[in-house]
Design a protein around this motif. Sequence first.
Motif, short mmCIF file in Angstrom:
data_model
loop_
_atom_site.label_atom_id
_atom_site.label_comp_id
_atom_site.label_asym_id
_atom_site.label_seq_id
_atom_site.Cartn_x
_atom_site.Cartn_y
_atom_site.Cartn_z
N SER A 136 -10.54 8.14 6.38
CA SER A 136 -9.40 7.51 5.72
C SER A 136 -9.00 8.26 4.45
O SER A 136 -7.84 8.26 4.05
CB SER A 136 -9.68 6.03 5.44
OG SER A 136 -10.48 5.88 4.30
N HIS A 187 -14.72 5.99 6.63
CA HIS A 187 -14.29 6.00 5.23
C HIS A 187 -13.93 7.42 4.77
O HIS A 187 -13.06 7.60 3.93
CB HIS A 187 -15.37 5.41 4.33
CG HIS A 187 -15.58 3.94 4.53
ND1 HIS A 187 -14.53 3.05 4.60
CD2 HIS A 187 -16.70 3.21 4.70
CE1 HIS A 187 -14.99 1.83 4.80
NE2 HIS A 187 -16.31 1.89 4.87
N ARG A 221 -8.35 6.34 -1.33
CA ARG A 221 -7.01 6.54 -0.74
C ARG A 221 -5.93 6.51 -1.81
O ARG A 221 -5.00 7.32 -1.81
CB ARG A 221 -6.74 5.45 0.31
CG ARG A 221 -7.43 5.69 1.64
CD ARG A 221 -6.84 4.80 2.72
NE ARG A 221 -6.94 3.37 2.39
CZ ARG A 221 -8.01 2.62 2.68
NH1 ARG A 221 -9.05 3.14 3.29
NH2 ARG A 221 -8.02 1.34 2.36
#
Length: 437
Positions: A237, A234, A194
């Motif tokens: 994200s 995951h 991220r």
Amino acid sequence: MPRKLVLVVVDGLTADAFEAAVATGRAPALAFLAEHGTYRRAVSVFPSLTPVCLSSIATGSLPDEHEIPHLVWYHRLERRVVEYGSSFGAIRAAGLTRSILDATVDMSARHLSAGVVTVFEALEDAGLTPATINFNPYRGRTRHRAIVPGVPPAWASRRFFFYNLFDSDATGAPLAVRRRAAGTVDTYAAAVGRWLVTRDGFDFLVYYLSDYDYASHALGPDEAAGALVATDAHVASLLAAAGGPEAFLERYDVVLCSDHGQSAVVQTTRLRTAFAGLDVIVTASNRAGMVYRLAGCHEDNRSLASRLDGDPAIGVALFREDGSAVARRDGEELRFTPADGGWQAEGDAAIMDFPDGLARAWGALANRNAGELVVSAADGFEFEDLGGRHHAGGGSHGSLATSDSLVPMLTVGTHPPPVSITGVAPLVLSHFELLPG
Ligand SMILES: [Zn+2]
């Protein structure tokens, strides 16, 4: 200017599990990518174990070129066993400190052949910025100092994140390795991912997620769907960090694959039993094994292989003889040699009825770090590791069998998906216009 590219590698994800998760809507992020891309089943390498497979993904070569032979192998020059982490028991048996160094630094720095070029090296040479998260081998052109005292510096990508041992940038990601079973490794990877996407801080990102393989070993490949939900989150994200799935694809092209499959383990066996009293080293783990002849071993390769005849745990035993490869099962043999871009084969072809079996077996046998004997386990069987550990009742991989060997291969925006994981590196180089011709 080529678009930026993100490679997502989900360790141990079978083609079956990927397709089921996409079809049932259990994995919305993977389904979104599949909807916008081109998908096919691809084949892994042999032994189908993570260090071997990731080396093939990073270099585009089979093990005979990249020289990483197995999860556990005998280093002839240093006269010792290299163990990358079959289990805690196995690394304790091989020497804890030595094994951690082998697995975290030396595999990339010393065991991966100097004769191959990683995609990270190639991209940096072209002035691009590769970034890797938890991916090994990571060999690149930038020298990084470790965060943990006593760990030597490593050559890796410009941006390099590796289980809190190396962090090229302070991202605030939580500790990776404290509570493995609780999913902390991928939580760390996702936080770093991220951070990188938010800053658009790379040209090529390798986002490696390994918690799914861990769960599939424990539960078995047919019971690991719950873990894939976490993996999907995951991936989601990462997409969200770009402002959402559509915004992500406006900025990046994507390759998504796994390194190998998995199969259910019903029974386990100790491979070294068949070689008791001989001057050999047996390295076995998961569903592959190797036998290394030492100076005092007076049996030839065929004689060693024949000791495994009739053993139900043995899928096939492979060795080389007079420039050819020989596959043996229960006394039957297939002899094969590369010829004119194909194979010249003689004997019982059914012995090697595996996806791309001859080429993958040849690539394993011709590796100078492989044993004289390379063994692929039969369906349902697993070999105990150095510490006597196994995954009975769960899942494993490593063999030539279809279940261990087929992986999902999805590309979005870039070239069509390759037929083998060895096609990923050429795809990346071609995407960035770095292939000659
Ligand atoms: Zn695994």
